[in-house]
Design a protein around this motif. Sequence first.
Motif, mmCIF file in Angstrom:
data_model
loop_
_atom_site.group_PDB
_atom_site.id
_atom_site.type_symbol
_atom_site.label_atom_id
_atom_site.label_comp_id
_atom_site.label_asym_id
_atom_site.label_seq_id
_atom_site.Cartn_x
_atom_site.Cartn_y
_atom_site.Cartn_z
ATOM 1 N N PHE A 153 -66.047 11.679 0.393
ATOM 2 C CA PHE A 153 -65.513 10.927 -0.748
ATOM 3 C C PHE A 153 -63.987 10.770 -0.648
ATOM 4 C CE2 PHE A 153 -63.664 11.340 -5.071
ATOM 5 C CZ PHE A 153 -64.027 10.099 -5.568
ATOM 6 N N ARG A 157 -58.715 8.409 1.635
ATOM 7 C CA ARG A 157 -57.864 8.334 0.433
ATOM 8 C C ARG A 157 -56.759 9.375 0.617
ATOM 9 N NH1 ARG A 157 -63.402 7.720 -2.581
ATOM 10 N NH2 ARG A 157 -63.144 5.677 -3.527
ATOM 11 N N HIS A 159 -53.828 9.832 -0.398
ATOM 12 C CA HIS A 159 -52.985 10.334 -1.479
ATOM 13 C C HIS A 159 -53.533 11.604 -2.128
ATOM 14 C CE1 HIS A 159 -51.508 6.255 -1.046
ATOM 15 N NE2 HIS A 159 -50.377 6.763 -1.459
ATOM 16 N N PHE A 160 -54.848 11.644 -2.281
ATOM 17 C CA PHE A 160 -55.384 12.842 -2.918
ATOM 18 C C PHE A 160 -56.378 13.585 -2.016
ATOM 19 C CE2 PHE A 160 -57.930 9.377 -4.842
ATOM 20 C CZ PHE A 160 -59.207 9.762 -4.472
ATOM 21 N N ALA A 163 -55.687 17.578 -2.263
ATOM 22 C CA ALA A 163 -56.085 18.151 -3.564
ATOM 23 C C ALA A 163 -57.592 18.035 -3.760
ATOM 24 C CB ALA A 163 -55.350 17.436 -4.699
ATOM 25 N N GLY A 164 -58.161 16.889 -3.385
ATOM 26 C CA GLY A 164 -59.608 16.674 -3.540
ATOM 27 C C GLY A 164 -60.421 17.611 -2.658
ATOM 28 N N PHE A 166 -59.574 20.545 -1.503
ATOM 29 C CA PHE A 166 -59.478 21.904 -2.044
ATOM 30 C C PHE A 166 -60.383 22.050 -3.273
ATOM 31 C CE2 PHE A 166 -57.353 24.958 -4.947
ATOM 32 C CZ PHE A 166 -57.512 26.099 -4.173
ATOM 33 N N ALA A 167 -60.396 21.019 -4.111
ATOM 34 C CA ALA A 167 -61.204 21.075 -5.334
ATOM 35 C C ALA A 167 -62.692 21.180 -5.008
ATOM 36 C CB ALA A 167 -60.931 19.835 -6.182
ATOM 37 N N PHE A 168 -63.154 20.424 -4.014
ATOM 38 C CA PHE A 168 -64.583 20.489 -3.647
ATOM 39 C C PHE A 168 -64.928 21.852 -3.032
ATOM 40 C CE2 PHE A 168 -64.461 15.829 -4.058
ATOM 41 C CZ PHE A 168 -65.605 15.648 -4.808
ATOM 42 N N CYS A 170 -63.503 24.661 -3.910
ATOM 43 C CA CYS A 170 -63.581 25.559 -5.076
ATOM 44 C C CYS A 170 -64.959 25.440 -5.744
ATOM 45 C CB CYS A 170 -62.491 25.220 -6.091
ATOM 46 S SG CYS A 170 -60.852 25.634 -5.524
ATOM 47 N N MET A 171 -65.451 24.210 -5.813
ATOM 48 C CA MET A 171 -66.759 23.974 -6.440
ATOM 49 C C MET A 171 -67.862 24.686 -5.632
ATOM 50 S SD MET A 171 -68.523 20.350 -7.287
ATOM 51 C CE MET A 171 -67.353 19.551 -8.309
ATOM 52 N N ILE A 173 -67.528 27.257 -3.661
ATOM 53 C CA ILE A 173 -67.363 28.716 -3.786
ATOM 54 C C ILE A 173 -68.005 29.209 -5.078
ATOM 55 C CG2 ILE A 173 -65.642 30.544 -4.212
ATOM 56 C CD1 ILE A 173 -63.773 29.066 -2.235
ATOM 57 N N TYR A 175 -70.345 27.796 -6.888
ATOM 58 C CA TYR A 175 -71.804 27.640 -6.821
ATOM 59 C C TYR A 175 -72.421 28.805 -6.034
ATOM 60 C CZ TYR A 175 -76.360 25.745 -5.603
ATOM 61 O OH TYR A 175 -77.706 25.590 -5.429
ATOM 62 N N LEU A 215 -73.361 5.490 -5.361
ATOM 63 C CA LEU A 215 -72.007 5.941 -5.686
ATOM 64 C C LEU A 215 -71.636 7.175 -4.884
ATOM 65 C CD1 LEU A 215 -71.808 5.884 -9.571
ATOM 66 C CD2 LEU A 215 -70.243 4.768 -8.018
ATOM 67 N N PHE A 216 -72.625 8.027 -4.675
ATOM 68 C CA PHE A 216 -72.342 9.327 -4.078
ATOM 69 C C PHE A 216 -72.806 9.400 -2.635
ATOM 70 C CE2 PHE A 216 -74.108 9.456 -8.351
ATOM 71 C CZ PHE A 216 -72.922 9.559 -9.039
ATOM 72 N N GLN B 53 -65.272 9.641 -10.973
ATOM 73 C CA GLN B 53 -65.961 10.601 -10.088
ATOM 74 C C GLN B 53 -65.152 11.889 -9.978
ATOM 75 O OE1 GLN B 53 -66.388 7.937 -6.755
ATOM 76 N NE2 GLN B 53 -68.553 7.631 -7.140
ATOM 77 N N CYS B 61 -66.622 21.551 -12.164
ATOM 78 C CA CYS B 61 -65.954 22.806 -11.772
ATOM 79 C C CYS B 61 -65.822 23.734 -12.977
ATOM 80 C CB CYS B 61 -64.567 22.495 -11.223
ATOM 81 S SG CYS B 61 -64.461 22.622 -9.449
ATOM 82 N N VAL B 88 -61.448 30.669 -9.322
ATOM 83 C CA VAL B 88 -61.482 29.645 -8.260
ATOM 84 C C VAL B 88 -61.927 28.310 -8.845
ATOM 85 C CG1 VAL B 88 -62.541 29.013 -6.046
ATOM 86 C CG2 VAL B 88 -61.951 31.383 -6.491
ATOM 87 N N GLY B 92 -60.030 24.715 -9.008
ATOM 88 C CA GLY B 92 -60.668 23.453 -8.627
ATOM 89 C C GLY B 92 -60.497 22.392 -9.704
ATOM 90 N N SER B 95 -57.059 21.085 -9.530
ATOM 91 C CA SER B 95 -56.890 20.279 -8.315
ATOM 92 C C SER B 95 -57.495 18.887 -8.499
ATOM 93 C CB SER B 95 -57.536 20.965 -7.118
ATOM 94 O OG SER B 95 -56.969 22.222 -6.934
ATOM 95 N N LEU B 102 -52.526 11.774 -8.467
ATOM 96 C CA LEU B 102 -52.064 11.253 -7.169
ATOM 97 C C LEU B 102 -52.724 9.918 -6.849
ATOM 98 C CD1 LEU B 102 -52.033 14.560 -5.089
ATOM 99 C CD2 LEU B 102 -50.055 13.260 -5.815
#
Lengths: 220, 234
Positions: A153, A157, A159-160, A163-164, A166-168, A170-171, A173, A175, A215-216, B53, B61, B88, B92, B95, B102
């Motif tokens: 996804f 991209r 620009h993010f 950050a994106g 890292f966020a996924f 975290c998700m 982890i 779960y 979409l996904f 999304q 999260c 964590v 997320g 983030s 961004l």
Amino acid sequence: MIYAENIFMCIAAPLVIAMFLLRGDARRFVVFFTIGLAACLLAAYINNFIVNAAAGLEYFSMSAAQTTVRLTPICEEVMKALPIYFYVAVFATKRSDIVSVALAVGLGFATLENCGYIAQYGAEDVLFTLIRGFSAGVMHATCAALLGYGLAFVHGRKHFAFAGSFAFLCMAITYHAIYNLLVSADSGVRIAGYILPVATAAVLLLILRRPSGKLFRATD
Amino acid sequence: MRKRQKHSLFRRGIRMDDILSSATEYGQTAILVLLVAWALRCAAKCERKWLFQLLAGAFCCFLLGNIYLMLHVWVMDDWAFVFSPADVSWLGLYSFFIAVDLGLMSEWTQQEQQRAKKYRRMAWLGPAVVIAFHISYIVLYPEIWPNNLVFCIVLSFLGYYAFLMFFTSRAKVGIQTNMHTYHGVMMFFLFVELILFFVSSFGGYPWILYYAILWALTAGLCLLVPAAKKGATA
């Protein structure tokens, strides 16, 4: 005492030979499957190292149960994510390839972990092996797929992307930690933990198969 | 980061804070499930699909973190203290919000970029507030300084972008038209989050305040979707 290194070498040896014989997508799958095996071995080492290091600190010392719930998910998911990040940063051109690579790493990881469990607890009980395969095995694949879809996804991209990604992670982890928490329970809650990965995988499949699920889907 | 505070309202049996705690936890979880569904629905309909999304990912999260906390109390019979996977999941969440900011910045017109240059210094107010709050946590709980440091870094980034986007979108020119409300809500969320950490770190406050702040935080999250929708469809 299990000899995880020996199990790793036993499984990895034919795969390394196969890498030279295969071409294209099949070779990529085998390479990242083997990397997933290695990631599992490294995660076990690092996990033990951190637990021993933390034992000296009063606040951070953990019991075995706390380690399974608090530390193991972070360590395992980071180890699984590193080769996927490397692939995305260096090689990835198509989004669908990212998901394939993530799944290969996740499956490799689950394979060595399951082999270790079977070596430790034996393979006599069919129910145990089935539960192990459909719970922890599917859970690792689901976490890797989640990260793979996330990276697909954010791919392109710039620009993010950081950050994106890292966020996924975290998700994934969190779960994983929920699964470990459920299966470490003494009561019937444990059954919910065994069902969770298959249920999540089924929901993901349903979403991806629906027309609106495009979409996904990791399309290019 | 958050820590459950136990205060007994009625000394004989009924613990009002337990009732409120359960209502808050289950209520917040149910709302987060609805928010994930709402954000995904908006993603299917609106032009800026990626924005919704990412918002769905953020709510997901937070939802996973909440589920982990609830299960930890249930399974381990103990409150999960730092550093837990719930922390964590919150990292997320922030983030994902940073990613949204961004992403919006990448769509800026030249006019907006010029405008943003004026506000870059003012935007440092965000990290300054975050750092000031976190210094107090680190002084109070020196043993968990790594946890506070990680939160401080991530929230400083969010603070910087939230303030910068808020000031820049005030002019209602370019692609950021109508996103001002979204950035305002994001600043509100950030402030409530800092207050929540502050309140849960210090004892001796009316216990109902903790839950009031938690509900304010949930309200902030609920407002993000319509605010983003308003901006995305403008």
